[in-house]
Design a protein around this motif. Sequence first.
Motif, PDB file in Angstrom:
ATOM      1  N   THR A 302       0.816  -1.248   0.050  1.00  9.95           N
ATOM      2  CA  THR A 302       0.018  -0.078   0.108  1.00  9.95           C
ATOM      3  C   THR A 302       0.960   1.194   0.067  1.00  9.95           C
ATOM      4  N   ILE A 303       0.743   1.917  -0.813  1.00 10.32           N
ATOM      5  CA  ILE A 303       1.215   3.476  -0.866  1.00 10.32           C
ATOM      6  C   ILE A 303       0.336   4.430  -0.834  1.00 10.32           C
ATOM      7  N   HIS A 304       0.548   5.471  -0.136  1.00  9.22           N
ATOM      8  CA  HIS A 304      -0.247   6.870  -0.206  1.00  9.22           C
ATOM      9  C   HIS A 304       0.841   7.849  -0.684  1.00  9.22           C
ATOM     10  N   LYS A 310      -4.298   6.958  -2.323  1.00  7.97           N
ATOM     11  CA  LYS A 310      -3.923   5.470  -2.067  1.00  7.97           C
ATOM     12  C   LYS A 310      -3.987   4.708  -3.207  1.00  7.97           C
ATOM     13  N   LEU A 311      -2.799   3.963  -3.301  1.00  6.22           N
ATOM     14  CA  LEU A 311      -2.636   2.953  -4.516  1.00  6.22           C
ATOM     15  C   LEU A 311      -2.237   1.771  -3.626  1.00  6.22           C
ATOM     16  N   SER A 312      -2.847   0.716  -4.024  1.00  5.46           N
ATOM     17  CA  SER A 312      -2.569  -0.695  -3.654  1.00  5.46           C
ATOM     18  C   SER A 312      -1.991  -1.478  -4.893  1.00  5.46           C
ATOM     19  N   VAL A 313      -0.539  -1.651  -4.692  1.00  6.14           N
ATOM     20  CA  VAL A 313       0.264  -2.516  -5.744  1.00  6.14           C
ATOM     21  C   VAL A 313       0.031  -3.977  -5.556  1.00  6.14           C
ATOM     22  N   SER A 314      -0.748  -4.485  -6.597  1.00  2.00           N
ATOM     23  CA  SER A 314      -1.065  -5.886  -6.715  1.00  2.00           C
ATOM     24  C   SER A 314      -0.788  -6.496  -7.859  1.00  2.00           C
ATOM     25  N   LEU A 327     -14.621  -5.474  -7.124  1.00  2.00           N
ATOM     26  CA  LEU A 327     -13.994  -6.846  -6.626  1.00  2.00           C
ATOM     27  C   LEU A 327     -14.454  -7.048  -5.337  1.00  2.00           C
ATOM     28  N   PHE A 328     -14.223  -8.132  -4.621  1.00  2.00           N
ATOM     29  CA  PHE A 328     -14.885  -8.483  -3.450  1.00  2.00           C
ATOM     30  C   PHE A 328     -13.646  -9.104  -2.236  1.00  2.00           C
ATOM     31  N   LEU A 329     -13.745  -8.249  -1.141  1.00  2.00           N
ATOM     32  CA  LEU A 329     -12.666  -8.734  -0.429  1.00  2.00           C
ATOM     33  C   LEU A 329     -13.450 -10.144   0.370  1.00  2.00           C
ATOM     34  N   SER A 330     -12.504 -10.650   1.248  1.00  2.00           N
ATOM     35  CA  SER A 330     -12.608 -12.151   1.959  1.00  2.00           C
ATOM     36  C   SER A 330     -13.629 -11.813   2.944  1.00  2.00           C
ATOM     37  N   ASN A 367     -10.632   0.676   1.327  1.00  2.00           N
ATOM     38  CA  ASN A 367     -10.939  -0.237   2.504  1.00  2.00           C
ATOM     39  C   ASN A 367     -10.043  -1.589   2.404  1.00  2.00           C
ATOM     40  N   VAL A 368      -9.149  -1.511   1.376  1.00  2.00           N
ATOM     41  CA  VAL A 368      -8.127  -2.384   1.085  1.00  2.00           C
ATOM     42  C   VAL A 368      -6.948  -2.465   1.706  1.00  2.00           C
ATOM     43  N   LYS A 369      -6.161  -3.544   2.453  1.00  4.80           N
ATOM     44  CA  LYS A 369      -5.072  -3.636   3.186  1.00  4.80           C
ATOM     45  C   LYS A 369      -4.017  -4.455   2.362  1.00  4.80           C
ATOM     46  N   THR A 370      -2.768  -4.176   2.759  1.00  7.26           N
ATOM     47  CA  THR A 370      -1.664  -5.105   2.163  1.00  7.26           C
ATOM     48  C   THR A 370      -1.922  -6.415   2.750  1.00  7.26           C
ATOM     49  N   GLY A 371      -1.691  -7.395   1.820  1.00  9.45           N
ATOM     50  CA  GLY A 371      -1.787  -8.764   2.094  1.00  9.45           C
ATOM     51  C   GLY A 371      -3.229  -9.362   1.862  1.00  9.45           C
ATOM     52  N   GLN A 372      -4.177  -8.482   1.657  1.00 14.74           N
ATOM     53  CA  GLN A 372      -5.517  -9.217   1.291  1.00 14.74           C
ATOM     54  C   GLN A 372      -5.650  -9.651  -0.147  1.00 14.74           C
ATOM     55  N   THR A 373      -6.715 -10.438  -0.261  1.00 16.26           N
ATOM     56  CA  THR A 373      -7.115 -11.108  -1.565  1.00 16.26           C
ATOM     57  C   THR A 373      -8.383 -10.573  -2.096  1.00 16.26           C
ATOM     58  N   LEU A 374      -8.351 -10.096  -3.415  1.00 20.41           N
ATOM     59  CA  LEU A 374      -9.560  -9.436  -3.809  1.00 20.41           C
ATOM     60  C   LEU A 374      -9.901 -10.597  -5.180  1.00 20.41           C
ATOM     61  N   SER A 375     -11.357 -10.356  -5.112  1.00 18.92           N
ATOM     62  CA  SER A 375     -11.938 -11.522  -6.268  1.00 18.92           C
ATOM     63  C   SER A 375     -13.052 -11.094  -6.831  1.00 18.92           C
ATOM     64  N   SER A 376     -13.259 -11.562  -8.187  1.00 21.94           N
ATOM     65  CA  SER A 376     -14.606 -11.140  -8.788  1.00 21.94           C
ATOM     66  C   SER A 376     -15.545 -11.942  -8.258  1.00 21.94           C
ATOM     67  N   ALA A 377     -15.525 -13.095  -7.472  1.00 18.84           N
ATOM     68  CA  ALA A 377     -16.576 -14.071  -7.062  1.00 18.84           C
ATOM     69  C   ALA A 377     -17.418 -13.192  -5.830  1.00 18.84           C
TER      70      ALA A 377
END
Length: 682
Positions: A302-304, A310-314, A327-330, A367-377
């Motif tokens: 995560t970079i501000h 905020k940018l989430s490098v993924s 996208l959906f979080l866990s 609302n996304v943090k480093t290490g989290q997994t996002l999905s289209s499901a």
Amino acid sequence: MGTRAGGRRTGPKCIAIVGPFASGKTTLLEAILARTGAIPRQNPVSSGNTVSDHSPEARAHGMSVEATFATTDFMGEQITFVDCPGSIEFAFEAEPVLAACDLAVVVAEADEKKIPALQLIMRKLDDLAIPRILFLNKVDKAVAGVRETLKMLQPASTVPLLLRQIPVRKDGIVIGSIDLALERAYIYREYAESQVAEIPNDDKARELEARFSMLETLADHDDHLMEQLLEEIEPPKDAIFDDLSADLRAGAVTPVLIGTAEKGNGVLRLLKAIRHDAPDVEATRKRLGAPDGQTVVQVMKTIHTAHGGKLSVSRVLSGQLADAAELFLSNGDTAKVSGIYRMLGKDQSKLTSAKAGDTVALGKLDNVKTGQTLSSAKGGIRPLVTLEPPQPVFAFALRPKERKDEVKMSAAIQRLAEEDPSLSLRHNQDSAETVLSGHGEMHLRVVRERLEGKNQIPIEGHAPAVPYRETIRKSAQQRGRHKKQSGGHGQFGDVVIEIKPLPRGSGFQFSDTITGGVVPKTYIQSVETGIRDYLKTGPLGFPVVDVAVNLSDGSYHAVDSSDMAFQMAAKLAMKEGMAACSPVLLEPIMKVEIVTPSDATSKIIALIPQRRGQILGYDARPDWPGWDVVEATMPQAEIGDLIIELRSATAGVASYKATFDHMAELTGRLADEAMNANGKAA
């Protein structure tokens, strides 16, 4: 033969560059970017203008303090390189990065002092099952031969280090390399592609010996190759390359390439090895257990940014990703992508979409943090990565110099903690301090510099207060009477209490032996409340523990007695009674487990008594050759800067875990100093 690897893996790749501090990782990234045309020229690290030196903290300290992403193109294929910090204090930066990478390039040098640091990195790659190539850097400065160097480095690796190149020397100076698989020499040209040459006659015997050693190692995993070697049949080159690729991807060997990143030497051969041998995102997806048939994105950092938010490098592990995609979080929450960017250090270029394998920055996923997994499901999928920061080893209490900046500081620290999940922030209620914890003095120094520089918040910091307590050695009985008349109803409360010490760790116990209603039941609870309130700060200035108080007698007034009057009477009795109970200061004693290279164990054992510690014992660290574990008890007051001394004694690699063990009496000068400091703080 020649089918074990299944051919070259195409598509975007993500490669981590890791290695001990000052091994040349940033220099190697610069050389790669210059060789692939991503930047116009290779900048030396000393210039402060490298892609990884985009933060003032990195430039000020001459070291990488965060992971830096740079995407480039090589021979028609896209590769993202991630320069990970080498210092153990910033090592957690690599955790979420490595998990989503296809391969790691481990940068090392012929320096025996850095072997423990190299071992830490190799073990982390083992834990995550990341294939790796070792780039033996600074060969132009090495005194020992490469095979002797590999023998020295091998204990740091649990899998064989497979020498793939040997140097060509002229008048004792390294002028090129010989590729043992290609059987071809390459003469270095500074900042340019090496010149292909015949193997010098003087090096042919050495090349044959080194090549046979390489083939023997490969034959451990290829029976057909073993038969050919036993029958003295020359294996075809394509079969050798196939074995190299297959064994690298399986994690069975760590191929070793050589060069000097500072001059751009050996970089092209490294790039070609990555292009040909590295696994692709499909292997990474399977390793992480990510489902197929949908879009899956793993957040690496995560970079501000100052202007872009905020940018989430993924890493896109599977599927396609378009701008504005949902996208959906866990946990089932949703996140909408607002911008997709290609990274080159601090610079970004906008994209319209990303595909499987791409490493991109995604905008405004608040609302996304480093290490989290996002999905289209819908509803999300289970997290693919579990981040467990190591226990903090250094802390300081901080506050803004101006009270008007308190809210601003709190928000800034929250952003910093998003960028660096290894930071820990807590509020100490006893001392009313905001305590920031991390993984070393430099780690927290950089955080403070960011607060003061990037966020323009002047900060005051000091060592956190030690949670001293006090208790008593003797028993006493004391009457406390609160009587006040000021017109109308007065105030009256009268109690007799017995104060007794309890065994260490018992806490506080209250009882009553009131008979005949001399203190009505209505007010007994008030007496306990008053006592508990007093115990928050005893006669020495600290919370009181391990004390029993019994309410044995008292009296009341039908009109003037009240809840408050009996609370005041109880406090008065405690104040006067505690002074007669020989109060004594208690300090927390911690059990400390120190992990250290074995050659520094004697130094660690010597410094423990200097910090009032007691050694419980030491033993070899299980499954860690060359490392020991030292166990001791030590006052918490002595642990504050312990990590600085530990790392000074171990070339920066020792660490420790501390857990509370017991409270012990503290008397004499140290007790006086603690009480004086507490008085000043109050």
